[in-house]
Write an enzyme that holds these catalytic residues in place. Structure first.
Site, short mmCIF file in Angstrom:
data_model
loop_
_atom_site.label_atom_id
_atom_site.label_comp_id
_atom_site.label_asym_id
_atom_site.label_seq_id
_atom_site.Cartn_x
_atom_site.Cartn_y
_atom_site.Cartn_z
N CYS A 1 -102.37 -37.12 -37.93
CA CYS A 1 -103.60 -37.54 -38.62
C CYS A 1 -103.35 -37.86 -40.08
CB CYS A 1 -104.71 -36.51 -38.49
SG CYS A 1 -105.26 -36.25 -36.82
N ASP B 1 -109.56 -29.98 -49.79
CA ASP B 1 -109.36 -29.79 -48.35
C ASP B 1 -108.42 -28.60 -48.20
OD1 ASP B 1 -108.45 -29.75 -45.78
OD2 ASP B 1 -107.85 -31.86 -45.70
N GLN C 1 -105.05 -26.49 -44.75
CA GLN C 1 -103.67 -25.99 -44.65
C GLN C 1 -103.30 -25.00 -45.75
OE1 GLN C 1 -101.89 -26.49 -42.04
NE2 GLN C 1 -102.90 -28.25 -41.10
N HIS D 1 -105.18 -36.01 -44.93
CA HIS D 1 -105.52 -36.03 -43.51
C HIS D 1 -106.68 -37.02 -43.35
CE1 HIS D 1 -107.25 -34.47 -39.74
NE2 HIS D 1 -106.10 -33.88 -39.52
N LYS E 1 -107.38 -22.39 -37.67
CA LYS E 1 -106.02 -22.49 -38.24
C LYS E 1 -105.62 -21.19 -38.93
CE LYS E 1 -106.41 -27.45 -39.11
NZ LYS E 1 -105.52 -28.18 -38.21
N1 PMP Z 1 -107.19 -31.47 -43.30
C1 PMP Z 1 -105.93 -31.11 -43.06
C2 PMP Z 1 -104.94 -31.11 -44.19
C3 PMP Z 1 -105.55 -30.74 -41.77
O1 PMP Z 1 -104.29 -30.41 -41.53
C4 PMP Z 1 -106.51 -30.76 -40.73
C5 PMP Z 1 -106.15 -30.38 -39.31
N2 PMP Z 1 -104.93 -30.91 -38.85
C6 PMP Z 1 -107.82 -31.13 -41.06
C7 PMP Z 1 -108.12 -31.48 -42.34
C8 PMP Z 1 -108.89 -31.18 -40.02
O2 PMP Z 1 -109.13 -29.90 -39.48
P1 PMP Z 1 -110.06 -29.75 -38.21
O3 PMP Z 1 -109.41 -30.51 -37.11
O4 PMP Z 1 -110.06 -28.27 -37.96
O5 PMP Z 1 -111.38 -30.27 -38.57
#
Ligand code: PMP
Length: 391
Positions: A352, A186, A189, A109, A212
């Site tokens: 993203c 990270d 997910q 991401h 999430k």
């Molecule tokens: N890493 C991953 C793998 C994600 O899916 C996301 C959110 N789509 C993020 C980081 C960022 O999360 P946040 O928008 O809550 O900061």
């Protein structure tokens, strides 16, 4: 009956859980009660209301710590995964020197890519990028091949927000430890979907978002090993992160607070922490070990149905609870828009993770992502809507 706890789901098919999840009544009630009955600033007042608020906030740290097998002093509340990963890159900055390298993957991401890209640029280090297999899953062997004696940091996703694939972290950790590199995970997910034990995984830093995992927006977690937090400089300076500030011989002399408060400057999101604590209790009552198998069943059925309709599906056998799909002549945003008109919520675009789409040569996809409250009925309604739209 989980769905009954989510009034918003009575009317819609919500398949955008990788972006954010819905909140159960229990979480909303906990936040409401906090503001109705317990609201006061923390770590400051000595009156009972302030003590109660402080107790709740500190209890939230312990509940989060228990949830990931960590110690409460190692749990830093931040806004979200993005802030956690940016803070992680600040904590680790002194480790990186010119000529070193930082290893990431092409599947990251943007939140777990750009902070490391910037850190590498600032320090004259190189960003090395592990690749994915044909099905879009991280190729752990390729990541391992990028780790060498000059690697200081390995930053990888635990689960993909495009395929749900769970990275085989232990393999990567083993190689990183051989060369003394710090491993940043990270968990945006993964923490909402599978039981997590940071020590079992062997990583050094983990970031994830409350929103999430049934919690409110605006609260996230950065967990880091005590040694890292003790050595690192705080990023935000101000109230609550400080134990004492002296004026000695014409100089200001600060003494940082204990962990984790050293990294939590200013008035924090206490209600968010209370909501996250209640979300974790909800997830634990449901059973963390049940979530991914449930989602995977729904995602697999969805992927098969999509392939039968002639869509390309990213992820193959290695998917988790996420299905990203595309077709040459279909605009992802238009399809998602039309599905939305039929009360089916899916995401469209790059999610993203644009570099991943680029190496897979996919110009945007539609993504259906599942959570514990989704069921077969949702899958059926998704296909009903999709068939109508495609027709
Ligand atoms: N890493 C991953 C793998 C994600 O899916 C996301 C959110 N789509 C993020 C980081 C960022 O999360 P946040 O928008 O809550 O900061």
């Amino acid at each position: 009956m989980v769905k009954e706890d989510f009034p918003i789901l009575q009317d819609i098919v919500y398949l955008d859980n990788a972006a954010t999840t819905q909140k159960p009544l229990q979480v909303i009630e906990a936040i409401r009660n906090y503001y109705l009955l317990h609201n006061a600033n923390i770590h400051r007042g000595v009156y009972p209301l302030a003590r109660k608020s402080t107790d709740l906030y500190e209890e939230a740290h312990r509940v989060v710590a228990g949830f990931i097998g960590a110690r409460a002093e190692e749990v830093v509340f931040v806004r979200n995964t993005t802030e956690g990963l940016n803070l992680a890159s600040h904590l680790l900055e002194p480790l990186v020197r010119a000529g070193d390298n930082i290893v990431v993957t092409i599947s990251e991401h943007h939140s777990n890519l750009l902070p490391w890209w910037r850190l590498a640029r600032r320090r004259g280090a190189r960003l090395r990028i592990g690749m994915v297999r044909e099905d879009g899953s991280i190729d752990e062997e390729d990541v391992i091949s990028k780790i060498d004696e000059s690697t200081r940091i390995v930053a990888v996703q635990h689960a993909s927000n495009v395929t749900g694939y769970i990275t085989d972290v232990r393999k990567i950790v083993k190689q990183a430890k051989k060369v003394g590199a710090v491993v940043v995970l990270d968990g945006a997910q993964s923490v909402p979907h599978v039981p997590i034990d940071v020590n079992g995984l062997g990583v050094d830093i983990l970031a994830f978002s409350g929103h999430k995992m049934l919690g409110p927006m605006g609260i996230g977690v950065l967990w880091a090993r005590k040694e890292i937090l003790e050595e690192a400089e705080p990023f935000l300076l101000g109230g609550d992160m400080i134990k004492e500030v002296h004026y000695t011989n014409g100089e200001i002399v600060p003494l940082w607070n204990e962990l984790p408060w050293k990294f939590e400057a200013g008035t924090p999101n206490v209600a968010g922490a209370v909501g996250l604590m209640e979300a974790i209790r909800y997830l634990e009552r449901f059973g963390m070990e049940k979530i991914l198998p449930h989602e995977k069943k729904l995602a697999t059925a969805t992927a098969e149905g999509l392939e039968d309709m002639g869509f390309n599906v990213i992820g193959g056998e290695r998917r988790g609870g996420v299905v990203a799909f595309w077709k040459e002549d279909i605009d992802p945003h238009l399809l998602a828009y039309r599905l939305g008109q039929k009360k089916v919520c899916v995401r469209s675009g790059y999610h993203c993770a644009q570099p991943l789409h680029e190496v897979l040569e996919v110009r945007g996809s539609i993504r259906a992502s599942f959570y514990l409250y989704n069921d077969e009925d949702d899958v059926e309604r998704f296909f009903e809507a999709l068939r109508e739209v495609v027709r």
